[in-house]
Design a protein around this motif. Structure first.
Motif: not given
Length: 944
Positions: A728-729, A732, A736, A768, A783
């Motif tokens: 999981r980021q 951002s 996300q 992405f 992350h």
């Protein structure tokens, strides 16, 4: 005298491209046109035979007679075993070759499989055809199956064709609905599932889908040439779906003229038209007309013919001999039967177990339910060469009692009864005075969604509306493209009902002699009373009460209430099956629910009360053996879900909304608590996770992260675990996924045994699609890495950072802002900017808007130019910071245009537009199409 040199195209030592070019150069234009249909015309003067695309082989060879039937595709994926899926593909490919050698015209080597549409919504009628809701897992499994089909030799065993390009996940109005696919969803979700099989060479062809994508028929998508064909340096054959070409001028009305439509399709990348079965005249006539009118040039035909011929060369059609010498004995041979059993076993998922499983022998088991002693074929199944049902499989292991658990009823009308004819062939059903009980008894099957089937007790055959609309008890069950064996029971006053035939929508009526037939439109239905002869739930409960354990086998019929052309409205068990389960559980709390279906069920009551629940897709010919092996513990249940199982359909967005990001759809974005999460599946033993190690705390975009952990079997039985890695980021510019599968590993451990699992994540795979740059971006961000048993059962976690790009605010002056590249929207549909190319957005209601977040206008913007259009005219407004209350920076009027594809440039001065601001374009009227916005810099408020 010297022998003439052989044609270059017959020389296997030459490169395929050279051989194709040689043959193409020898063909006349008319001969090349003849290659552009599903049934390619032969060229006798050159010794080139006929060729046909399209042999169905989704989970075994289909439609051509008995052949090995493996579990449905969603079941194969539930094994989480790509190598097993490859072996199933290889077995299927071998049987295709065997049938082809026996009947070259009936079994072509271009196979239409696998289906790699991600399973975005479990209500999709064709859910069983796909692999997973995760695009990466879908691509992995699709590539594995295609690799098996094609073989490992440079010569193709078969030519696999990916279905269906693109964004196809609904059957409701599938030929006229448009899938809304924003750029991020397109690149991160839809295309991601198709790319691996093409890029790796596992698949060599693609079928376009029926639907429209962003307002343009998928068959005309510029993505075919602009994106899909860039993934490989090999030629890719593109075929249309069956009868889809006619939709271009029919249901879709995208072109008024067939010649224009067919020319547009060829230019967009279609090489083979699947239209009118083997009647090629109309299709080829449209192409000839297009050539005559200058809508097509010969080089356009050459490009399509080259793609078609390249596949035939790679199949070895023009080579001496073949590396794939197989005989008829391979079809349903012992090895394939063993593989079918292995696949069916590995596909079984244990959803819940309070300790009742595995069963202990000897046991007296009551096996009940409408699926307990039957195996279902779906539309793309092969013909079962034999069938090991749940009842049969369990009966080999223990004492079994059996009951279908369906109601037996009689249908009466004013002292007479609906009466069937004995004998296998049955006959017309009539209203008569009672002529013996079995003649007037029917078993009533509830398949959900209000769909019922009636099986005559007189001969065990199902009631069906024949071609003459007369009701006859002559069918083995619901079957065929147009299922004519299902009815709705519509209530009428005073406890009466009428039967409505689902396929036609017409009511059942009776003639003067009492024969039952479908009434004409508007005709009077036959009013009936339903008399219960024997309650199925009660009979099953009595059987269960006398047994040690009850096994209720429930699920769907693959051709009823959800199949090609028909989506589902909900996810509940059919009401009669739910009633059956509750009655059996009340009679015997030691009840196991076995679900056999091509899609998830919302079995919330069962999860709360039934001690064990097992699921598998329809498992093919060896299902009963596989089920027995798992229920009795000979095999540990190693299957894992590849879809989220929701608590109700109310947790799902609109079926036709493809924007999984905006709607929080699939396990990637879903914020609720699912019934069973993606990746879920229990074992008969226990596993502990420990000693997580990450190879680095920081990564460069070109580096990879290695993740290691230890898994220990702490139970007293050997077992199979599927270790899953998610990331999981944490920060951002954009929304996300909450979690995203990156890798997994299957391992089998003995009691007390530990194993080290090593998984790898490439930083590049964390990218992405950035709409501000129109490319994938690895962002500078932290992350979380999560390792566990499912997407919601995480046992270990760690953190790392990727030193990627730092994304600056949007620059509105470098290039125009594309409306489809917005960051957020409300009341907007995505549409086609032009017939051939380009995407745009259209407001559906007054006040609709799109947003561009963080736009850096620097010292100021003086003017904005819009490419926009509307057949009714209207106004676009620009607001800053908020679509409702933000200051108005400018507004422009759109004059009416005649064609919805006509976008004109209009502009307006701007006021107060400076610095980094959120920009909103507000559609003050519905029906306005917006393509781009272009900004000119200037002093604050100094418009020109």
């Amino acid at each position: 005298m010297n022998e003439p040199a052989p044609e270059a195209f017959r020389d296997p030592a030459r490169p395929v491209a050279e051989r194709v070019a040689d043959l193409l150069g020898r063909l006349t234009l008319e001969e090349k046109v003849g290659l552009l249909h599903q049934y390619q015309a032969p060229v006798p003067r050159l010794g080139v035979g006929a060729f046909r695309t399209g042999t169905e082989a989704l989970h075994g060879l289909a439609w051509l007679g008995p052949a090995t039937v493996f579990p449905q595709a969603v079941g194969l994926a539930s094994t989480w075993d790509p190598e097993l899926v490859r072996r199933v593909g290889a077995a299927t490919g071998a049987e295709v070759v065997a049938f082809h050698r026996k009947d070259p015209d009936g079994a072509g080597l271009n196979v239409w499989a696998p289906v790699v549409n991600p399973l975005r919504d479990p209500r999709w009628g064709r859910n069983e055809e796909g692999y997973a809701e995760d695009p990466w897992l879908t691509g992995l499994m699709g590539t594995a199956f295609a690799r098996g089909l094609r073989g490992e030799h440079p010569t193709l065993r078969t030519a696999p064709t990916l279905k269906h390009f693109l964004a196809y996940n609904n059957e409701t109005d599938r030929c006229t609905t448009s899938s809304n696919v924003p750029p991020r969803v397109l690149h991160e979700y839809e295309l991601k599932a198709f790319r691996p099989a093409i890029a790796s060479g596992a698949a060599v062809a693609v079928m376009t889908s029926y639907n429209l994508v962003n307002g343009r028929p998928a068959m005309l998508s510029p993505l075919v040439n602009q994106v899909l064909r860039t993934w490989t340096d090999q030629e890719v054959l593109v075929v249309s779906d069956a009868y889809a070409p006619a939709n271009l001028t029919g249901l879709q009305a995208y072109y008024a003229d067939p010649a224009e439509a067919y020319a547009a399709a060829i230019k967009a990348g279609t090489d083979s038209f699947t239209q009118d079965d083997d009647r090629t005249e109309a299709t080829l006539g449209h192409i000839r007309t297009a050539l005559e009118r200058g809508l097509l040039a010969e080089q356009d035909v050459d490009a399509a013919a080259r793609h078609a011929l390249a596949i035939r060369f790679r199949l070895g059609e023009f080579d001496p001999g073949s590396p794939y010498e197989v005989g008829e004995e391979v079809v349903n041979g012992p090895e394939h039967q063993a593989l079918a059993r292995e696949a069916a076993t590995r596909a079984i998922v244990l959803l819940k177990n309070d300790g009742i499983l595995p069963l202990r022998a000897p046991s007296r088991v009551a096996v009940v339910g409408p699926l307990a002693d039957t195996l279902m074929e779906d539309w793309y199944s092969g013909t079962l060469p034999y069938a090991v049902t749940a009842r049969a499989g369990l009966a080999e292991r223990c004492e079994v009692t059996f009951c279908e658990g369906v109601d037996r009823v009689a249908l009466g009308s004013r002292g007479r009864y609906v009466t069937a004819v004995a004998g296998r062939d049955g006959g017309p059903v009539r209203l008569t005075s009672a002529a013996g009980p079995e003649a007037t008894w029917f078993d009533l099957f509830d398949w959900g969604g209000g769909a019922y089937a009636l099986r005559s007790a007189a001969n065990g055959r199902y009631l069906s509306a024949g071609d003459d609309d007369v009701l006859v008890n002559d069918q083995p069950g619901p079957n065929g493209w147009e299922v004519r064996q299902t009815f709705r029971l519509e209530e009428r006053p005073r406890g009466t009902l009428v039967l409505r035939h689902i396929a036609t929508g017409r009511y059942v009526a009776s003639t003067t002699d009492g024969t039952l037939r479908l009434a004409a439109e508007g005709g009077q239905p036959l009013v009936l009373t339903l008399e219960l002869v024997r309650g199925g739930a009660q009979a099953a409960a009595e059987l269960a009460a006398a047994a040690d354990v009850a096994v209720v086998v429930a699920g769907d019929h693959p051709l009823v209430n959800g199949r090609e052309t028909e989506d589902r409205a909900d996810l509940g068990l059919p009401p009669a099956q739910e009633e059956l389960l509750r009655a059996v559980h009340e009679a015997n709390p030691d009840t196991v629910l076995v679900l056999s279906s091509g899609y998830p069920f919302a079995v919330t009551w069962a999860q709360q009360r039934v001690p064990a629940i097992v699921w598998s897709a329809h498992g093919g010919q060896e299902y009963g053996h596989a089920l027995a092996d798992v229920l009795f513990g000979d095999q540990d249940p190693g299957g894992r879900l590849t879809q989220t199982w929701y608590r109700s359909a109310g947790e799902l967005p609109d079926l036709l909304d493809y924007d999984i990001i905006a709607t929080d759809a699939t396990y990637l974005y879903f914020r609720g608590t699912p019934l069973y999460p993606f990746g879920h599946g229990l074992s008969y033993t226990r596993f502990e996770y420990s000693a997580l190690e990450l190879s680095a705390e920081r990564l460069a975009p070109e580096e990879s992260l290695t993740v290691r952990c230890t898994v220990t079997n702490t139970g007293n039985r050997p077992g199979t675990e599927v270790v899953q890695l998610y990331t999981r980021q944490r920060r951002s510019r954009v929304k996300q996924p909450l979690r995203q599968l990156r890798a997994f590993e299957r391992l089998r451990l003995a009691p007390g045994e530990s194993g080290t699992v090593t998984l790898t994540v490439a930083a590049a795979d964390l990218a992405f699609w950035d709409v501000t740059k129109d490319r994938f971006v690895v962002e500078d961000a932290a992350h979380t890495v999560q390792v566990g048993r499912s997407a919601r059962d995480i046992r270990l976690s760690g953190r790392f950072t990727v030193d990627g790009e730092r994304l600056a605010p949007r620059d509105p002056y470098r290039r125009p802002l594309e409306a489809i590249g917005n960051d957020e929207y409300d009341g907007i549909v995505l549409c086609d900017a032009g017939r051939v190319d380009g995407d745009a957005v259209r407001g559906t209601d007054p006040g609709s808007w799109i947003a561009f977040h963080g736009v850096d206008f620097a010292a100021g913007a003086a003017r904005c130019a819009f490419t926009a259009g509307s057949t009714e005219g209207g106004v676009l407004s620009l607001r800053l910071d908020d679509p409702l209350t933000g200051p108005v920076a400018g507004a422009v009027s759109i004059a009416p245009v005649r064609d919805r594809h006509e976008l004109v440039e209009v502009g307006c001065p701007l006021a107060g537009v400076a610095g980094v601001r959120d920009l909103y374009v507000v559609f003050e009227n519905e029906g306005i199409t917006l393509g781009t916005l272009t900004f000119a810099p200037g002093t604050i408020g100094g418009g020109r």
